[in-house]
Design a protein around this motif. Structure first.
Motif, short mmCIF file in Angstrom:
data_model
loop_
_atom_site.label_atom_id
_atom_site.label_comp_id
_atom_site.label_asym_id
_atom_site.label_seq_id
_atom_site.Cartn_x
_atom_site.Cartn_y
_atom_site.Cartn_z
N THR A 120 -6.89 -3.31 -3.91
CA THR A 120 -7.11 -2.50 -2.54
C THR A 120 -7.92 -3.29 -1.61
N CYS A 121 -8.93 -3.90 -1.93
CA CYS A 121 -9.92 -4.95 -1.25
C CYS A 121 -9.21 -5.91 -0.83
N ALA A 161 -10.89 2.79 2.37
CA ALA A 161 -10.99 1.84 3.68
C ALA A 161 -9.70 1.29 3.86
N LEU A 162 -8.94 1.14 2.87
CA LEU A 162 -7.38 0.33 3.17
C LEU A 162 -6.65 1.31 3.70
N THR A 207 -6.82 -4.84 1.97
CA THR A 207 -7.57 -4.77 3.07
C THR A 207 -7.77 -6.18 3.89
N SER A 216 0.76 -1.24 -0.06
CA SER A 216 0.06 0.08 -0.06
C SER A 216 1.01 1.29 -0.07
N PHE A 265 -7.64 2.01 7.75
CA PHE A 265 -7.31 0.89 8.34
C PHE A 265 -5.88 0.58 8.66
#
Length: 413
Positions: free
Chosen positions: A242-243, A290-291, A246, A97, A294
């Motif tokens: 990205t999902c 969201a990534l 996560t 990331s 978190f």
């Protein structure tokens, strides 16, 4: 003459690493070679079945190449910040990331200097590859020895069942990334604005498109993907990525602070949330947000629980991911002020007020620095650093007051 086992082991690892580097070079060359083949009309000498097969394999290969490139770049930055990950499960989502966020900033710079050309993307990719070749070599050596990484990794029947659900869901969602983009937001600005920039070979003012002035970290990655492949499929796969990152982060967090079963169950639940599953096949930016949020929370918890010598590195990561979240979607500003600023300011009860102030200044400074490119971009184009927000103070964007009032009405009603 007696054989030296350690020397043989080193030479074997050296050979594996060289083979891995050669594989990456071949993968990069294949991506470059097949780009024009699959972005033009269907070749006459290929059947539709073979065309679609190579179409899928090529894009998956391009995605894997981007993952390794981002992982290597993120590992280099992590080493510079002296971050010590607990294991490879924790390193992978953090480093990858971090690398993706860095690449998005590089692409923004290319757009700012009017270098949105495929050749510029190829050269930039090659330079990053050369820069991180040492890290890629290390990563390939580590993942080429699965028996050492998994010798203490035991699975029971519930975990195997959860892994099957996770893998099957991910595979189904991956197939959804090969469908044409049809969502309104995706076509209007998540993909529409990058395509306009690419058509003009750089970032230009779009006075009649207010959303083009939003922070665009994910959209810069979409621009990279479109320039690299010539179509939108890799862009959709990046949002899917990205999902998946996560999910890895959730697993790593659960494994670190609870146990592996908690982490695996968390990843399965997250991936099978209907809204998450739907968004993972679209070119939006919500899962990227969201990534980064978190990972910022994960970094904060690591910072809070680490000994003093390791605290600064995790505070730096916390600020970086908060800045990347702000550069992904303006909604992250609520996360900054509601949670992280008070949390970092309060800090530990065992430190002095001076240390708390120092931590808060460090965190806000790093966050601002990472978000700064988007402030500069908006200042140059609209004269308002956060356009269309705070319009009553800075104005900008060829707007009138009634436009701002209508914007607030539409988005806050």
């Amino acid at each position: 003459m007696r054989n030296n086992p350690s020397r043989n082991r080193k030479s074997k690892n050296h050979l594996l690493s060289l083979e891995g580097i050669l594989f990456l070079f071949v993968l990069a060359w294949a991506t470059f070679l097949f780009r024009n083949l699959f972005t033009t009309n269907q070749p006459e000498n290929l059947t539709p079945l073979w065309f679609q097969f190579f179409h899928i394999i090529w894009h998956i290969s391009a995605l894997l190449f981007l993952v390794f490139l981002a992982w290597g770049l993120g590992r280099k930055f992590s080493r510079a910040f002296k971050v010590q990950y607990s294991d490879i499960w924790e390193e992978f989502p953090f480093a990858t990331s971090l690398g993706l966020g860095s690449i998005s900033i590089f692409v923004l710079i290319l757009g700012g200097i009017k270098l949105f050309y495929p050749i510029a993307i190829y050269v930039t990719t090659g330079l990053i590859f050369i820069l991180v070749i040492r890290e890629l070599r290390e990563i390939l050596c580590e993942i080429s020895k699965p028996w050492e990484k998994t010798k203490n990794f035991e699975l029971d029947i519930p975990q195997i069942f959860l892994l099957c659900i996770l893998g099957l869901t991910a595979l189904i969602l991956l197939t959804g990334t090969f469908t044409p983009p049809l969502s309104y937001d995706g076509l209007s600005y998540h993909l529409g604005v990058p395509k306009t920039y690419i058509k003009n070979h750089g970032i230009i003012p779009l006075p009649y498109h207010v959303y083009s002035n939003f922070p665009f970290n994910l959209e810069m990655l979409y621009s990279y993907a479109i320039l690299f492949t010539g179509n939108e499929i890799l862009a959709k796969m990046i949002h899917f990525l990205t999902c998946i990152l996560t999910c890895f982060a959730l697993y790593s967090f659960g494994k670190k602070y609870f146990d592996g079963k908690v982490g695996l169950l968390s990843a399965v639940i997250f991936l099978n949330i209907p809204l998450v599953s739907q968004l993972s096949t679209l070119c939006y930016n919500d899962l990227g947000l969201a990534l980064f949020i978190f990972l910022a929370i994960f970094s904060f918890i690591n910072w809070y629980s680490k000994p003093p010598k390791e605290k600064l590195s995790w505070l730096i990561l916390c600020g970086i991911f908060t800045g990347l979240a702000l550069g992904t979607k303006s909604l992250a500003i609520t996360f900054l002020f509601i949670f992280l600023v008070p949390a970092v300011g309060i800090g530990s009860i065992f430190i002095t007020p001076q240390c708390k102030i120092k931590n808060l200044i460090t965190f806000i400074g790093i966050t601002f620095f990472v978000f700064l490119p988007w402030i500069v971009k908006n200042l140059i184009i609209t004269g308002n650093p956060l356009f269309p927000f705070i319009y009553p103070i800075f104005g900008g964007g060829n707007w009138a007051p009634n436009h701002y009032e209508r914007f607030l009405y539409v988005h806050l009603r």
